[in-house]
Design an enzyme around this catalytic site. Structure first.
Site, PDB file in Angstrom:
ATOM      1  N   HIS A 246       0.805  -1.104   0.025  1.00 51.04           N
ATOM      2  CA  HIS A 246      -0.080  -0.063   0.026  1.00 51.04           C
ATOM      3  C   HIS A 246       0.861   1.223   0.087  1.00 51.04           C
ATOM      4  O   HIS A 246       1.805   1.174   0.743  1.00 51.04           O
ATOM      5  CB  HIS A 246      -0.888  -0.080   1.144  1.00 51.04           C
ATOM      6  CG  HIS A 246      -2.100   1.063   1.289  1.00 51.04           C
ATOM      7  ND1 HIS A 246      -2.919   1.135   0.313  1.00 51.04           N
ATOM      8  CD2 HIS A 246      -1.948   2.139   1.827  1.00 51.04           C
ATOM      9  CE1 HIS A 246      -3.625   2.287   0.819  1.00 51.04           C
ATOM     10  NE2 HIS A 246      -3.288   2.828   1.591  1.00 51.04           N
TER      11      HIS A 246
ATOM     12  N   ASP B 272      -6.585  -3.805   3.807  1.00 45.54           N
ATOM     13  CA  ASP B 272      -5.406  -2.966   4.282  1.00 45.54           C
ATOM     14  C   ASP B 272      -4.832  -3.325   5.750  1.00 45.54           C
ATOM     15  O   ASP B 272      -4.301  -2.422   6.199  1.00 45.54           O
ATOM     16  CB  ASP B 272      -5.366  -1.689   3.916  1.00 45.54           C
ATOM     17  CG  ASP B 272      -5.478  -1.377   2.328  1.00 45.54           C
ATOM     18  OD1 ASP B 272      -4.765  -2.040   1.372  1.00 45.54           O
ATOM     19  OD2 ASP B 272      -5.971  -0.255   1.795  1.00 45.54           O
TER      20      ASP B 272
ATOM     21  N   GLU C 280       8.834   1.372  -2.971  1.00 44.24           N
ATOM     22  CA  GLU C 280       7.718   0.276  -2.923  1.00 44.24           C
ATOM     23  C   GLU C 280       8.458  -0.973  -3.450  1.00 44.24           C
ATOM     24  O   GLU C 280       8.525  -2.043  -3.331  1.00 44.24           O
ATOM     25  CB  GLU C 280       6.651   0.466  -3.864  1.00 44.24           C
ATOM     26  CG  GLU C 280       5.584   1.397  -3.358  1.00 44.24           C
ATOM     27  CD  GLU C 280       4.019   1.321  -4.060  1.00 44.24           C
ATOM     28  OE1 GLU C 280       3.895   0.674  -4.549  1.00 44.24           O
ATOM     29  OE2 GLU C 280       3.685   2.483  -4.236  1.00 44.24           O
TER      30      GLU C 280
HETATM   31  C1  GRF Z   1       1.430   0.857  -6.101  1.00 47.32           C
HETATM   32  O1  GRF Z   1       1.358   2.093  -5.805  1.00 47.32           O
HETATM   33  C2  GRF Z   1       0.895  -0.046  -4.971  1.00 47.32           C
HETATM   34  O2  GRF Z   1       1.216   0.414  -3.545  1.00 47.32           O
HETATM   35  C3  GRF Z   1      -0.650  -0.164  -5.080  1.00 47.32           C
HETATM   36  O3  GRF Z   1      -0.882  -0.133  -6.522  1.00 47.32           O
HETATM   37  C4  GRF Z   1       0.176   0.531  -7.366  1.00 47.32           C
HETATM   38  C5  GRF Z   1       0.779  -0.557  -8.211  1.00 47.32           C
HETATM   39  O4  GRF Z   1       1.687  -0.254  -9.125  1.00 47.32           O
HETATM   40  N1  GRF Z   1      -1.413  -1.302  -4.343  1.00 47.32           N
HETATM   41  P1  GRF Z   1       2.336  -1.175 -10.408  1.00 47.32           P
HETATM   42  O5  GRF Z   1       1.405  -1.693 -10.984  1.00 47.32           O
HETATM   43  O6  GRF Z   1       3.301  -2.189  -9.697  1.00 47.32           O
HETATM   44  O7  GRF Z   1       3.208  -0.215 -10.863  1.00 47.32           O
END
Ligand code: GRF
Length: 207
Positions: A110, A151, A180
């Site tokens: 998230h 979440d 991320e």
């Molecule tokens: C990310 O920002 C993640 O946190 C959310 O969805 C987005 C996915 O991005 N759950 P991607 O498709 O991996 O670029």
């Protein structure tokens, strides 16, 4: 120990999926992505999988009840013998039925510091807008196990990202995104190495 078999559910661009594929290839995760499943036929994530010869399956939702759709997703995961299910920008809420099948074996990322700015309806740009509207000075991202509480499952890893005076939802998202990728691959690597232990709400990292 064999390689962890990872099934990824993705609806969009799939940059997290790409990071996971790359980390597996580099040996940073003792695992392999064995299937990518999407509800969106034009998800870029599917293309990324196909490029690496990973089975990429579209299971559209149209005309299907939520349970019917999930049953097909579950079948595809079973067929691929997925041991860990990774949600990487999957835009559907997982029902308690499927959560139950993968308890302690399903992860999500998230783009904020949970438990703030999460829950149903909090996705994509909305999250970053809410963070800025609230006047937060710090945001970040959270990797967590999936529970029936959207979440709200046990947190595996979190990393902060500072909010800048000049930030827009887009600029904040752009700074969080690369974090991320690092955080998600790290969490999956820890899981694959058997180093995560769930104790109630807490996830112990055994190093
Ligand atoms: C990310 O920002 C993640 O946190 C959310 O969805 C987005 C996915 O991005 N759950 P991607 O498709 O991996 O670029």
């Amino acid at each position: 120990m064999g390689k962890l078999r990872i099934g990824v559910l993705a609806s969009g661009g799939g940059t997290n999926l790409q990071a996971i594929i790359d980390a597996c290839a580099a040996g940073d995760i003792a695992g392999e992505v064995v299937v990518v499943i999407s509800d969106m036929p034009d998800a870029r994530a599917l293309e990324r999988a196909r490029k690496k010869n990973i089975p990429a399956i579209v299971i559209p939702t149209k005309g299907l009840k939520r349970e019917e759709h999930e049953k097909l997703v579950h079948e595809a995961l079973m067929k691929a013998n997925a041991e860990l299910v990774v949600l990487a920008g999957y835009m559907r809420i997982i029902t308690p039925w499927l959560v139950g099948k993968y308890e302690g074996r399903m992860m999500n990322i998230h783009p904020a510091q949970l438990p703030a700015f999460g829950g149903s309806g909090m996705y994509g740009e909305k999250v970053h807008k809410a963070v800025l509207d609230h006047g937060c000075k710090v945001s970040g991202c959270t990797v967590h196990f999936v529970s029936t509480d959207v979440d709200g499952g046990p947190i595996i890893l979190q990393e902060p990202v500072y909010v800048l005076e000049s930030d827009t939802p887009e600029s904040l998202a752009n700074r969080i995104h690369p974090v991320e990728h690092r955080l998600y691959t790290k969490a999956i690597a820890l899981y694959a190495a058997g180093k995560l232990k769930i104790e109630g709400r807490r996830v112990r990292i055994m190093l």
